[in-house]
Structures are given as C-alpha cells and as structure tokens.
Design an enzyme around this catalytic site. Structure first.
Site, PDB file in Angstrom:
ATOM      1  N   CYS A  77      25.249  33.474  -9.349  1.00 54.92           N
ATOM      2  CA  CYS A  77      26.250  32.473  -9.707  1.00 54.92           C
ATOM      3  C   CYS A  77      27.203  32.219  -8.527  1.00 54.92           C
ATOM      4  O   CYS A  77      26.807  31.639  -7.540  1.00 54.92           O
ATOM      5  CB  CYS A  77      26.960  32.875 -11.003  1.00 54.92           C
ATOM      6  SG  CYS A  77      27.822  31.507 -11.805  1.00 54.92           S
ATOM      7  N   HIS A 164      22.583  33.845 -14.812  1.00 53.56           N
ATOM      8  CA  HIS A 164      22.895  35.277 -14.946  1.00 53.56           C
ATOM      9  C   HIS A 164      21.706  36.057 -15.499  1.00 53.56           C
ATOM     10  O   HIS A 164      21.501  36.101 -16.720  1.00 53.56           O
ATOM     11  CB  HIS A 164      24.120  35.452 -15.850  1.00 53.56           C
ATOM     12  CG  HIS A 164      25.360  34.929 -15.238  1.00 53.56           C
ATOM     13  ND1 HIS A 164      26.149  35.691 -14.407  1.00 53.56           N
ATOM     14  CD2 HIS A 164      25.937  33.707 -15.288  1.00 53.56           C
ATOM     15  CE1 HIS A 164      27.166  34.963 -13.985  1.00 53.56           C
ATOM     16  NE2 HIS A 164      27.053  33.750 -14.502  1.00 53.56           N
ATOM     17  N   GLU A 166      21.450  39.215 -15.630  1.00 55.33           N
ATOM     18  CA  GLU A 166      21.918  40.489 -16.187  1.00 55.33           C
ATOM     19  C   GLU A 166      22.201  40.444 -17.677  1.00 55.33           C
ATOM     20  O   GLU A 166      22.289  41.489 -18.329  1.00 55.33           O
ATOM     21  CB  GLU A 166      23.167  40.976 -15.425  1.00 55.33           C
ATOM     22  CG  GLU A 166      24.411  40.144 -15.620  1.00 55.33           C
ATOM     23  CD  GLU A 166      24.566  38.958 -14.683  1.00 55.33           C
ATOM     24  OE1 GLU A 166      25.704  38.487 -14.526  1.00 55.33           O
ATOM     25  OE2 GLU A 166      23.554  38.489 -14.112  1.00 55.33           O
TER      26      GLU A 166
END
Length: 183
Positions: A77, A164, A166
């Site tokens: 990001c 993202h 994660e």
C-alpha cells in the site's frame, strides 16, 4: 530476519505475524530507523501501509539506503507508493477512495503471484496510487480502478502491492507472503 518498517499502518502487527507463521524471524522498526542499526541478518524488508499521503508537506519516509542492501523489498500500500517515488516513478490521487474487496487481475508470470489463479479477491484501503511505475519495474496486476495494483522488478527483487495481503479478506495472502519469503 525480515525487517518490517512501520509507517503507522493498522496492519503492521499482522504483517509481522504472517511472516513469523512461516518460521521466519521478523522485527518491526520505525520507518525512520537508521540503516546502520538494522540487524546484520537482515534478509529482506517489508514497507507497511500508512494513513499518511506522500503529497503532504512532510510525509513519513525511510532512509533510501534500504534499496541498496541487495535484499528483497516488499512494499504494501503506502509502502508501494514510497518505493515508486524513491525509485523514479510517480504517485498521485486515485479517481476515488477504495476501501474493501475488489477483484485483482494478474497480468504476467510474476514471482509474488506464482501458482495463483488469474484473478483473486483482494482488500484495498487507499486513496493515493502509483501513476507511473519506476524504471526496471513491470506491472504484474491491475484492478478495474488501478492500472498498477502490483509491480515488480525481478532483477533487484523489489515487489509492491497496492492491496493488503496480510488481511484474511485477501485470497491467497499467505501464498503471496510465501512467494516473497522463499522465491
């Protein structure tokens, strides 16, 4: 050892957890840490997201030397935007804010997307985006609203994602981390 430079992302701890789940040591350090203080065993860097914007007067920026360590770097990001700006690309405002799930179209045989289907669901949370990729990079994925949703420079092992990986909302997020850590 993976050094995660924290730019104030709400997900930094989750990035660290994902890396450690693969049995890889990871340490979170402030974005402005002195590179001379990085652990000798540093085998790669991850640049976190951030609520900040590069168009502000004094955006949070790391020491540019992290790109000369000769180790893989993953920008997530805001980390992607920092990478683009430092390495000769451009960053600007997107047409609209993106927050939530979107469909990612994988364009090429990329390192990060190895063994993934051609389209996956990913989680976005941004307004700024890379408008011009740096020299040496190729766009490896896009979305309906972002022509450069992922980019990589395979020669230098620099990778960047506007989304993202994660978070649980991103399909194959663990595979993306595994590809970064072990390829």
């Amino acid at each position: 050892m993976i050094v995660i430079l924290d730019f104030g992302s709400q997900y930094t701890q989750l990035i660290c957890r994902r890396v450690r789940e693969f049995g890889v040591r990871a340490e979170i350090l402030p974005y402005d840490s002195n590179p001379r203080l990085f652990p000798r065993a540093t085998a790669g860097f991850i640049l976190s997201g951030s609520p900040a914007s590069l168009d502000k007067k004094s955006p949070p920026l790391p020491d540019k030397k992290i790109f000369s360590f000769g180790v893989p770097v993953l920008g997530i990001c805001y980390g992607m935007q920092v990478m683009a700006k430092f390495l000769g690309g451009s960053v600007g405002k997107g047409g609209k804010r993106e927050y939530g799930e979107t469909k990612l179209k994988i364009l090429r045989g990329s390192v990060l997307f190895s063994s993934l289907p051609g389209g996956i669901k990913v989680w976005m949370s941004h307004y700024d985006r890379v408008t011009e990729i740096p020299p040496g990079f190729e766009v490896s994925a896009r979305t309906k609203n972002i022509p450069a949703a992922a980019m990589e420079d395979r020669k230098r092992k620099f990778y960047a994602l506007q989304f993202h990986p994660e978070v649980a909302h991103t399909e194959y997020g663990n595979r993306i981390f595994s590809n970064f850590l072990f390829k």
